[in-house]
Design an enzyme around this catalytic site. Structure first.
Site, PDB file in Angstrom:
ATOM      1  N   LYS A 193      -2.948  -0.358  -5.333  1.00 30.11           N
ATOM      2  CA  LYS A 193      -4.221  -1.049  -5.584  1.00 30.11           C
ATOM      3  C   LYS A 193      -5.226  -0.785  -4.470  1.00 30.11           C
ATOM      4  CE  LYS A 193      -2.336  -5.119  -5.827  1.00 30.11           C
ATOM      5  NZ  LYS A 193      -0.954  -4.666  -5.645  1.00 30.11           N
ATOM      6  N   THR A 194      -4.773  -0.988  -3.238  1.00 31.63           N
ATOM      7  CA  THR A 194      -5.686  -0.794  -2.112  1.00 31.63           C
ATOM      8  C   THR A 194      -6.102   0.672  -2.034  1.00 31.63           C
ATOM      9  OG1 THR A 194      -4.645  -2.636  -0.958  1.00 31.63           O
ATOM     10  CG2 THR A 194      -5.948  -1.130   0.374  1.00 31.63           C
TER      11      THR A 194
ATOM     12  N   ASP B 283     -10.546  -6.607  -2.750  1.00 30.73           N
ATOM     13  CA  ASP B 283      -9.080  -6.447  -2.658  1.00 30.73           C
ATOM     14  C   ASP B 283      -8.440  -7.839  -2.621  1.00 30.73           C
ATOM     15  OD1 ASP B 283      -6.633  -5.231  -2.469  1.00 30.73           O
ATOM     16  OD2 ASP B 283      -6.909  -4.422  -0.453  1.00 30.73           O
ATOM     17  N   GLU B 284      -7.169  -7.947  -2.980  1.00 33.13           N
ATOM     18  CA  GLU B 284      -6.438  -9.220  -2.937  1.00 33.13           C
ATOM     19  C   GLU B 284      -7.199 -10.319  -3.675  1.00 33.13           C
ATOM     20  OE1 GLU B 284      -3.465  -9.287  -1.589  1.00 33.13           O
ATOM     21  OE2 GLU B 284      -3.416  -7.791   0.018  1.00 33.13           O
TER      22      GLU B 284
ATOM     23  N   GLN C  51       1.264 -12.246  -6.163  1.00 29.69           N
ATOM     24  CA  GLN C  51       1.122 -12.337  -4.714  1.00 29.69           C
ATOM     25  C   GLN C  51       0.092 -13.376  -4.304  1.00 29.69           C
ATOM     26  OE1 GLN C  51       1.496  -8.572  -2.363  1.00 29.69           O
ATOM     27  NE2 GLN C  51       1.213  -7.609  -4.343  1.00 29.69           N
TER      28      GLN C  51
ATOM     29  N   ARG D 123       7.236  -5.658   1.243  1.00 25.95           N
ATOM     30  CA  ARG D 123       6.665  -4.997   2.426  1.00 25.95           C
ATOM     31  C   ARG D 123       7.550  -3.841   2.880  1.00 25.95           C
ATOM     32  NH1 ARG D 123       2.386  -5.632   1.145  1.00 25.95           N
ATOM     33  NH2 ARG D 123       3.330  -6.650  -0.628  1.00 25.95           N
TER      34      ARG D 123
HETATM   35  P1  ATP Z   1       0.025  -4.534  -2.060  1.00 25.49           P
HETATM   36  O1  ATP Z   1       0.145  -5.248  -3.361  1.00 25.49           O
HETATM   37  O2  ATP Z   1       1.205  -4.781  -1.216  1.00 25.49           O
HETATM   38  O3  ATP Z   1      -1.281  -4.761  -1.392  1.00 25.49           O
HETATM   39  P2  ATP Z   1      -0.985  -2.052  -3.065  1.00 25.49           P
HETATM   40  O4  ATP Z   1      -0.852  -2.126  -4.544  1.00 25.49           O
HETATM   41  O5  ATP Z   1      -2.311  -2.307  -2.490  1.00 25.49           O
HETATM   42  O6  ATP Z   1       0.123  -2.972  -2.408  1.00 25.49           O
HETATM   43  P3  ATP Z   1      -1.038   0.372  -1.549  1.00 25.49           P
HETATM   44  O7  ATP Z   1      -0.877  -0.245  -0.236  1.00 25.49           O
HETATM   45  O8  ATP Z   1      -2.369   0.868  -1.952  1.00 25.49           O
HETATM   46  O9  ATP Z   1      -0.459  -0.627  -2.663  1.00 25.49           O
HETATM   47  O10 ATP Z   1      -0.010   1.557  -1.735  1.00 25.49           O
HETATM   48  C1  ATP Z   1       1.355   1.423  -1.396  1.00 25.49           C
HETATM   49  C2  ATP Z   1       1.871   2.708  -0.794  1.00 25.49           C
HETATM   50  O11 ATP Z   1       1.997   3.707  -1.797  1.00 25.49           O
HETATM   51  C3  ATP Z   1       0.954   3.289   0.250  1.00 25.49           C
HETATM   52  O12 ATP Z   1       1.740   3.874   1.263  1.00 25.49           O
HETATM   53  C4  ATP Z   1       0.179   4.344  -0.521  1.00 25.49           C
HETATM   54  O13 ATP Z   1      -0.291   5.353   0.327  1.00 25.49           O
HETATM   55  C5  ATP Z   1       1.240   4.862  -1.471  1.00 25.49           C
HETATM   56  N1  ATP Z   1       0.698   5.407  -2.733  1.00 25.49           N
HETATM   57  C6  ATP Z   1      -0.097   4.784  -3.605  1.00 25.49           C
HETATM   58  N2  ATP Z   1      -0.360   5.564  -4.671  1.00 25.49           N
HETATM   59  C7  ATP Z   1       0.284   6.735  -4.468  1.00 25.49           C
HETATM   60  C8  ATP Z   1       0.415   7.961  -5.210  1.00 25.49           C
HETATM   61  N3  ATP Z   1      -0.175   8.145  -6.382  1.00 25.49           N
HETATM   62  N4  ATP Z   1       1.165   8.928  -4.674  1.00 25.49           N
HETATM   63  C9  ATP Z   1       1.794   8.751  -3.491  1.00 25.49           C
HETATM   64  N5  ATP Z   1       1.714   7.643  -2.752  1.00 25.49           N
HETATM   65  C10 ATP Z   1       0.965   6.627  -3.225  1.00 25.49           C
HETATM   66 MG    MG Z   2      -2.982  -3.772  -1.123  1.00 28.38          MG
END
Ligand code: ATP
Ligand code: MG
Length: 725
Positions: A35-36, A220-221, A251, A604
């Site tokens: 997402k981020t 975000d969040e 979350q 995490r």
């Molecule tokens: P959270 O809910 O914990 O905030 P999030 O959904 O925001 O998580 P991110 O932090 O954006 O998730 O991504 C999680 C991890 O996966 C990061 O290390 C990111 O670089 C990696 N990632 C995300 N998308 C891809 C992709 N398509 N290919 C490879 N790595 C990815």
């Molecule tokens: Mg995130």
């Protein structure tokens, strides 16, 4: 134009979100699904491809750390600086707006932001000034009331007392507090948000300007926005703005601070055509970790429902460590950290996550003893916390009447009617006569104090003398316990409402525990126990916390770990009563919030996850026997490895002179055990000691030995060549 860097490393769904037309969008997806990352790439896409000026974009993140990271990642993607992009937290952005438009916000140019302590002081003075009874109108309750109203966007003038006298009085107090702030140009945290919202409502020109400017509003969040934050965003986007929100209902962990998970649904109602994108692939964690998280959160009802998968391999099992007590837990984790580092990995890749700040102390001690650099995030280190310093102030003054710093810190804490003017007179008198303030106070500053002030000061001096007398000859922890009670500090902090007040009491109780487990170093052995303890605390509060640049273990509460990721994660103290917190156990919605917090914690971890729980825990000043948290039992057995089989565990025995846990010999033997607990052994270099613990089998079997001169050590059996005595 080369968009490869922006689109590389995105899956189809992510790409769809990043490259969507300019339309409202909600990305609803589980942890670690990117997402981020999508948010960051979306901003880069808007700037690079859609040719949106960075000035036209507003991005809201949850912490300052996250916004700095976000800006840096966008700049890397675009290969250029974007200094004029607005990215920040809700509070940070509101502050920025109010500075720019202070006149329209009806604030003086030099308005000051006050924190929660300042706010409380103002409220106290106000209550006194109005000649109200502080026991009926408890300042902390008034503060809580005011902030809760502001978070919901309510001003005193528009509030209905519903014919209730006490509510009517609260509303009046809210109004007079606000009047004081207006007169003195002060703005509290909740006011920042409320004012920024009113800035929109009262100034159509300004609102119009920002509505035209910020076409794109990215958040975000999103699941943790509260009412006033949502309202602020809603007004800003108006009819033309394009919201791009990412969030995860699983979350949502700030309900206790007014966050409204239902803002996710509200956004969909407010923007009927909004595109909803779900991301389902997790890129962060191994399959075992992810499956564990999914299984735990599955126990919550009423979820929006998402399934996460990964094509990562299973990875290691989740390791559950059943510790004897909190020290055993800390030692176990310290040993794992040392292994990790010995294998050439970074300490910065390790996080220790806990439910309560008070848990950090035992780890800090273990790390200090074993020279493991660490950093505590979001929350002060134990001995730096205000309430601990207050308590130490009393202890110091009891030990040494000449300690002016402590004298000043506590002379009017809790409040006993000794004002700043009185303290100034005492300080000046002490300076003029080159004596400590205590002496100046004894003579009521050579008779310069008014009768009332002199009386209050003499009462304070008598209190210190009395505590000193009453605590003579007591054991150290009893001395500490009596002091914090007799000083009135406990009663003082009990008045503070909500999580924060409770945390302070917990920390004070934890100080008693620290005193109880305190063992002086060689250098401190000669000193009386209290003096040794104070010296120890002063050193602990010093700067042994790692420097910014140093590779160090990251310690934080589960709440502050949101959005972050670490290759190796330890979740400590996963016990019924602690996590889920005892406050939430009988409250279904509270329990679900705790479970979401557990989901945040598990997700995490990238490669390895350890979950530990102690059978016996000395915390918050008392001994508890706890069971493993229900959340541990919600993880399917096939994903888990029990590090020490439960049958091998027995409660520790204590000997009275030394409160360190000493395991009963013979109580825990396993048929295939290489060595018995309690066995005396000898080592070529470390000398003689007693086996305290062991784990594993075969060539990797390790034992923990308490050596007479060298203290606790973990040794690999096959190398240690221990001789059985
Ligand atoms: P959270 O809910 O914990 O905030 P999030 O959904 O925001 O998580 P991110 O932090 O954006 O998730 O991504 C999680 C991890 O996966 C990061 O290390 C990111 O670089 C990696 N990632 C995300 N998308 C891809 C992709 N398509 N290919 C490879 N790595 C990815
Ligand atoms: Mg995130």
């Amino acid at each position: 134009m080369d968009v490869t860097p922006i689109l590389d490393g995105l899956n189809d769904a992510q790409r769809q979100a990043v490259t969507a037309a300019a339309e409202p969008m909600l990305v609803l997806a589980g942890a670690g699904s990117g997402k981020t990352r999508v948010l960051v790439h979306r901003i880069a896409w808007l700037i690079e491809v859609e040719r949106v000026s960075p000035l036209g974009i507003l991005a809201v993140t949850f912490t300052n750390k996250a916004s700095a990271e976000m800006r840096a990642r966008i700049e890397t993607l675009l290969n250029m600086p974007v200094g004029n992009l607005w990215v920040g937290t809700f509070h940070g952005l509101a502050h920025r707006l109010l500075r720019r438009h202070y006149q329209e916000a009806q604030l003086p140019q030099g308005f000051q932001i006050i924190d929660s302590d300042d706010q409380l002081r103002i409220i106290k003075r106000m209550i006194k000034g109005l000649e109200l009874d502080e026991t009926a109108w408890v300042p902390r309750e008034v503060q809580y009331f005011i902030n809760a109203q502001k978070d919901e966007g309510r001003r005193a003038a528009n509030m209905d007392d519903r014919g209730d006298y006490s509510r009517a009085q609260m509303i009046k107090l809210y109004q007079s507090y606000q009047d004081i702030c207006e007169r003195s140009g002060l703005v509290d945290f909740a006011e920042l948000l409320l004012r920024a919202h009113e800035l929109w409502l009262k100034n159509p020109d300004i609102l119009g300007h920002y509505q035209r400017r910020f076409q794109h509003v990215l958040v975000d969040e999103f699941q943790d926005t509260n009412t006033i934050q949502y309202a602020w965003l809603r007004v800003l986007t108006g009819k033309t703005g394009i919201p791009f929100a990412v969030g995860d209902d699983d979350q949502s962990i700030y309900g206790w601070r007014g966050a409204r998970g239902e803002n996710m649904q509200r956004l969909q109602t407010d923007f009927p055509g909004i595109s909803l994108i779900k991301l389902e692939q997790n890129y962060r964690s191994t399959a075992n970790i992810l499956n564990a998280a999914n299984a735990v959160i599955d126990n919550n009802a009423g979820r929006l429902g998402k399934k996460l998968w990964t094509d990562d391999n299973e990875g290691d099992p989740i390791r559950i460590y059943n510790a004897y007590n909190e020290r055993d837990e800390a030692e176990f984790i310290t040993a794992r950290i040392q292994d990790w580092v010995a294998q050439g990995n970074a300490r910065a890749d390790i996080a220790i996550l806990y439910r309560s700040n008070a848990q950090s102390r035992v780890f800090e001690e273990a790390f200090f003893q074993n020279s493991v650099p660490y950093r505590v995030y979001g929350g002060l280190r134990f001995f730096e916390r205000a309430e601990i310093k207050d308590a130490m102030g009393y202890l110091r003054l009891i030990q040494n009447r000449d300690d002016d710093a402590s004298f000043e810190r506590i002379i009017n804490l809790p409040t006993r009617g000794i004002g700043a003017a009185t303290i100034t007179i005492i300080r000046d008198c002490a300076r003029a006569n080159a004596t400590p303030m205590w002496h100046a106070a004894l003579s009521s500053a050579g008779g310069q104090l008014s009768a009332r002030a002199a009386n209050a000061v003499q009462t304070f001096l008598a209190l210190i003398e009395k505590i000193d007398e009453d605590t003579q000859g007591l054991d150290l922890h009893e001395q500490v316990n009596r002091t914090i009670n007799q000083s009135g500090l406990i009663a003082h902090y009990k008045k503070e409402k909500g999580e924060r007040g409770e945390a302070r009491i917990e920390n004070l109780d934890e100080l008693v525990t620290a005193a109880e487990g305190f063992e002086p170093d060689d250098a401190e052995l000669e000193l009386p126990p209290l003096m040794a303890f104070l010296a120890h605390a002063a050193l602990e509060a010093g700067d042994d916390q790692a420097d910014k640049w140093e590779d160090c273990v990251q310690m934080m509460t589960l709440h502050s770990a949101k959005g972050l990721e670490f290759p190796l994660v330890f979740m400590a103290g996963v016990e019924e009563g602690l996590f889920p917190h005892k406050r939430s156990i009988n409250d279904p919605s509270g329990l679900e919030e705790e479970r979401r917090l557990c989901y945040v914690g598990i997700t995490r971890a990238m490669q390895q996850l350890y979950i530990s729980h102690a059978e016996q825990r000395r915390m918050w000043g008392s001994e508890t026997y706890a069971q493993a948290s229900r959340f541990i039992n919600e993880i399917p057995a096939e994903l888990v490895e029990d590090i020490r089989p439960k049958i091998a565990v027995s409660p520790p025995a204590f000997n009275s002179s030394n409160r360190q846990a000493v395991r009963r010999p013979n109580a825990a033997t396993r048929s295939d055990a290489p060595i018995k607990l309690g066995q005396r052994v000898s080592h070529a270099k470390f000398g003689e000691g007693v086996v305290m613990n062991y784990e594993g089998a075969g060539p990797h079997a390790r034992v923990q030995v308490n050596f007479e001169y060298e203290g606790m050590k973990w040794l690999v059996m096959s190398y240690a060549k221990l001789e059985l005595l």
